[in-house]
Design a protein around this motif. Structure first.
Motif, PDB file in Angstrom:
ATOM      1  N   ASN A   1      -7.660   6.715   1.208  1.00  0.00           N
ATOM      2  CA  ASN A   1      -8.993   6.224   0.551  1.00  0.00           C
ATOM      3  C   ASN A   1      -9.553   5.351   1.713  1.00  0.00           C
ATOM      4  O   ASN A   1     -10.933   5.271   1.616  1.00  0.00           O
ATOM      5  CB  ASN A   1      -8.541   5.373  -0.739  1.00  0.00           C
ATOM      6  CG  ASN A   1      -8.327   6.460  -1.912  1.00  0.00           C
ATOM      7  OD1 ASN A   1      -8.354   7.538  -1.867  1.00  0.00           O
ATOM      8  ND2 ASN A   1      -7.742   5.760  -3.062  1.00  0.00           N
ATOM      9  N   LEU A   2      -8.874   4.439   2.026  1.00  0.00           N
ATOM     10  CA  LEU A   2      -9.265   3.414   3.104  1.00  0.00           C
ATOM     11  C   LEU A   2      -9.987   4.335   4.307  1.00  0.00           C
ATOM     12  O   LEU A   2     -10.839   3.670   4.763  1.00  0.00           O
ATOM     13  CB  LEU A   2      -8.285   2.455   3.544  1.00  0.00           C
ATOM     14  CG  LEU A   2      -8.945   1.355   4.712  1.00  0.00           C
ATOM     15  CD1 LEU A   2      -9.852   0.480   3.934  1.00  0.00           C
ATOM     16  CD2 LEU A   2      -7.566   0.428   4.741  1.00  0.00           C
TER      17      LEU A   2
ATOM     18  N   LYS B   1     -14.247  -4.780   1.448  1.00  0.00           N
ATOM     19  CA  LYS B   1     -15.024  -4.394   0.308  1.00  0.00           C
ATOM     20  C   LYS B   1     -16.636  -4.881   0.650  1.00  0.00           C
ATOM     21  O   LYS B   1     -17.618  -4.062   0.487  1.00  0.00           O
ATOM     22  CB  LYS B   1     -14.704  -5.022  -0.978  1.00  0.00           C
ATOM     23  CG  LYS B   1     -15.684  -5.056  -2.030  1.00  0.00           C
ATOM     24  CD  LYS B   1     -15.287  -5.687  -3.341  1.00  0.00           C
ATOM     25  CE  LYS B   1     -16.424  -5.759  -4.451  1.00  0.00           C
ATOM     26  NZ  LYS B   1     -17.664  -5.927  -3.998  1.00  0.00           N
TER      27      LYS B   1
ATOM     28  N   THR C   1       0.674  -1.355   0.188  1.00  0.00           N
ATOM     29  CA  THR C   1       0.002  -0.042   0.004  1.00  0.00           C
ATOM     30  C   THR C   1       0.934   1.114   0.072  1.00  0.00           C
ATOM     31  O   THR C   1       2.032   1.322   0.240  1.00  0.00           O
ATOM     32  CB  THR C   1      -0.731  -0.055   1.184  1.00  0.00           C
ATOM     33  OG1 THR C   1       0.038   0.058   2.453  1.00  0.00           O
ATOM     34  CG2 THR C   1      -1.786  -1.258   1.431  1.00  0.00           C
TER      35      THR C   1
ATOM     36  N   LEU D   1      -8.599  -7.132   2.105  1.00  0.00           N
ATOM     37  CA  LEU D   1      -9.094  -6.164   1.065  1.00  0.00           C
ATOM     38  C   LEU D   1     -10.618  -6.572   0.612  1.00  0.00           C
ATOM     39  O   LEU D   1     -11.732  -5.960   0.552  1.00  0.00           O
ATOM     40  CB  LEU D   1      -8.487  -5.842  -0.057  1.00  0.00           C
ATOM     41  CG  LEU D   1      -8.879  -4.939  -0.964  1.00  0.00           C
ATOM     42  CD1 LEU D   1      -8.891  -3.499  -0.398  1.00  0.00           C
ATOM     43  CD2 LEU D   1      -8.009  -4.790  -2.178  1.00  0.00           C
TER      44      LEU D   1
ATOM     45  N   TYR E   1     -14.080  -2.199  -5.360  1.00  0.00           N
ATOM     46  CA  TYR E   1     -12.619  -1.973  -5.276  1.00  0.00           C
ATOM     47  C   TYR E   1     -11.862  -0.852  -5.910  1.00  0.00           C
ATOM     48  O   TYR E   1     -10.884  -0.322  -5.400  1.00  0.00           O
ATOM     49  CB  TYR E   1     -11.834  -3.133  -6.066  1.00  0.00           C
ATOM     50  CG  TYR E   1     -12.190  -4.594  -5.436  1.00  0.00           C
ATOM     51  CD1 TYR E   1     -11.687  -4.769  -4.291  1.00  0.00           C
ATOM     52  CD2 TYR E   1     -12.998  -5.543  -5.932  1.00  0.00           C
ATOM     53  CE1 TYR E   1     -11.811  -5.991  -3.711  1.00  0.00           C
ATOM     54  CE2 TYR E   1     -13.259  -6.651  -5.386  1.00  0.00           C
ATOM     55  CZ  TYR E   1     -12.924  -7.047  -4.484  1.00  0.00           C
ATOM     56  OH  TYR E   1     -13.041  -8.212  -3.692  1.00  0.00           O
TER      57      TYR E   1
ATOM     58  N   PHE F   1     -11.028   1.908  -3.495  1.00  0.00           N
ATOM     59  CA  PHE F   1      -9.586   1.838  -2.575  1.00  0.00           C
ATOM     60  C   PHE F   1      -8.706   2.417  -3.322  1.00  0.00           C
ATOM     61  O   PHE F   1      -7.543   2.824  -2.777  1.00  0.00           O
ATOM     62  CB  PHE F   1      -9.471   0.422  -2.112  1.00  0.00           C
ATOM     63  CG  PHE F   1     -10.420  -0.133  -1.354  1.00  0.00           C
ATOM     64  CD1 PHE F   1     -10.612   0.198  -0.055  1.00  0.00           C
ATOM     65  CD2 PHE F   1     -11.562  -1.226  -1.686  1.00  0.00           C
ATOM     66  CE1 PHE F   1     -11.698  -0.447   0.830  1.00  0.00           C
ATOM     67  CE2 PHE F   1     -12.270  -1.733  -0.906  1.00  0.00           C
ATOM     68  CZ  PHE F   1     -12.429  -1.292   0.479  1.00  0.00           C
TER      69      PHE F   1
END
Length: 81
Positions: A13-14, A63, A6, A59, A70, A73
């Motif tokens: 974004n997360l 979601k 990451t 992930l 997706y 993210f």
């Protein structure tokens, strides 16, 4: 299981998605753990800061928990390092 490396944009974004759902990091991690993830809040925090890597399975769980796509993210993540 594979990890995704990451960065700051992914982490931001997360965090943005999580906050838009009105959830804390603790609530998010608790829901992931119910899905079978061993992720801790400390590790999740590192991911949001762009300093930790995330397993692909986590992930997929995020979601599902956040009911998002997706692409949300990865919005704004540059295509090259």
């Amino acid at each position: 299981m594979r990890k995704i490396i990451t960065d700051n944009v992914f982490g931001q974004n997360l965090q943005k998605i999580r906050l838009a759902r009105g959830m804390t990091q603790e609530q998010t991690v608790a829901k992931l753990q119910l899905l079978g993830s061993p992720l801790t809040r400390g590790t999740y925090s590192l991911i949001e800061m762009g300093r930790g890597n995330i397993y692909l399975s986590d992930l997929v769980g995020l979601k599902q928990i956040f009911n998002t796509g997706y692409s949300d993210f990865f919005e704004g993540v540059p295509p090259a390092r």
